[in-house]
Design an enzyme around this catalytic site. Structure first.
Site, PDB file in Angstrom:
ATOM      1  CG  ASP A   1       0.553  68.885  67.376  1.00 46.89           C
ATOM      2  OD1 ASP A   1       1.532  69.603  67.640  1.00 46.89           O
ATOM      3  OD2 ASP A   1       0.617  67.647  67.329  1.00 46.89           O
TER       4      ASP A   1
ATOM      5  CB  SER B   1       3.251  67.427  69.484  1.00 46.30           C
ATOM      6  OG  SER B   1       2.425  66.406  68.974  1.00 46.30           O
TER       7      SER B   1
END
Length: 316
Positions: free
Chosen positions: A180, A50
């Protein structure tokens, strides 16, 4: 080109955490200033999830941590601007932020450079909603890694940072619905260890890890969670799952390598002090300055003696 014979193999592992990636970048910048070194010179592999993936990609291109700090300061307010208004009920039905501002910022940062342009070995996790399976982006550091190297870095960054409820899934790579990497690897340390052993032929005894978190919030878990249902757990489930995953990974890494080979910086802060998308740059700079002062001697002793051999992509 064969793999080096590793006497020592060092991994830089960067956690996810939204705008709190500014803390990670600021810590790295302070370490470089204090120790007068280039952080990436000391690592053979960088893994990041991320916001940690965004930083890892930038480091791979040779950007200085101070430049990455500037990226967050300049673009963070626009990326995390709440376009749903003041009504929090809308967030129950719709993602909180569009990915347009993030996409524009990443395209400006990475330009047209691809994963093969990285000067360091990288592994960046995401998650494939269609296949319901994990997804890893890798630089071409092994002869069988023949696909990812062609992907633009900004697309990799969007895929690894598409946090559910915050940003929409990213479908720009082979029409895959990618989200993510933090849903399964918010702390990507074990990804790095697995890559080092299984792909890069590094013996476990040679591996050391520097793992940077984005802060560890001290939370009082309410008693009603013991018997609560969906309503009671609505604000706690994701945090507990991600925290449990991260701590579990750290303990596994310590079990495999030994506590002395795994150094993690993840400062404890009061609840609400460093929220995922509402923290200010001043808050993060202050925390980073304090924590890096204490971590600097550890980094100098444990990681600076090693200079990583030069890496060259196998495919361009």
């Amino acid at each position: 080109m064969g793999q080096p014979v590793w006497e020592r193999f060092q991994i830089l592992s960067l956690d996810g955490g939204g705008i709190k990636g500014l803390f990670t970048a600021a810590v790295l910048a302070k370490l470089e200033e204090d120790l007068r070194t280039n952080i990436t010179d000391h690592f053979d592999l960088i893994v990041g999830t991320s916001t940690g993936g965004i930083i890892a990609l930038a480091l791979g291109l040779g950007m200085k941590p101070r430049e990455i700090v500037q990226f967050y300061v300049e673009n963070g307010p626009q990326i995390f601007r709440n376009r749903l208004g003041l009504n929090p009920l809308k967030h129950w039905c719709w993602r909180k932020y569009p990915n347009g501002p993030l996409r524009a910022a990443l395209q400006q940062c990475y330009e047209a450079r691809r994963l093969s342009d990285s000067q360091k070995r990288l592994v960046i996790p995401s998650y494939n909603l269609d296949a319901d399976d994990v997804y890893l982006f890798k630089t071409p550091h092994h002869k069988r890694l023949r696909r990812d190297y062609r992907i633009p870095m900004w697309q990799v960054a969007l895929a690894t940072s598409a946090a559910p409820t915050y940003f929409p899934a990213f479908a720009g790579i082979d029409s895959l619905r990618l989200i993510d990497g933090g849903v399964w690897a918010n702390n990507p340390t074990m990804i790095g260890i697995a890559e080092a052993v299984s792909v890069l032929d590094a013996p476990l005894r040679t591996i050391s890890v520097c793992n940077l978190g984005t802060s560890d919030t001290v939370i009082q878990r309410r008693k009603w969670l013991d018997w609560g249902g969906k309503l009671a757990w609505s604000n706690s489930a994701v945090d507990v799952i991600m925290r449990g995953q991260s701590r579990g990974v750290h303990k596994q890494a310590c079990h495999l390598l030994g506590d002395e080979k795994v150094k993690r910086l993840d400062p404890k802060v009061p609840e609400g002090l460093l929220d995922l998308d509402r923290v200010t740059p001043d808050d993060l700079f202050s925390q980073a300055a304090h924590e890096s002062r204490n971590f600097s001697p550890i980094f100098e002793k444990e990681f600076m003696p090693h200079k990583a051999p030069a890496y060259e992509a196998l495919y361009r």
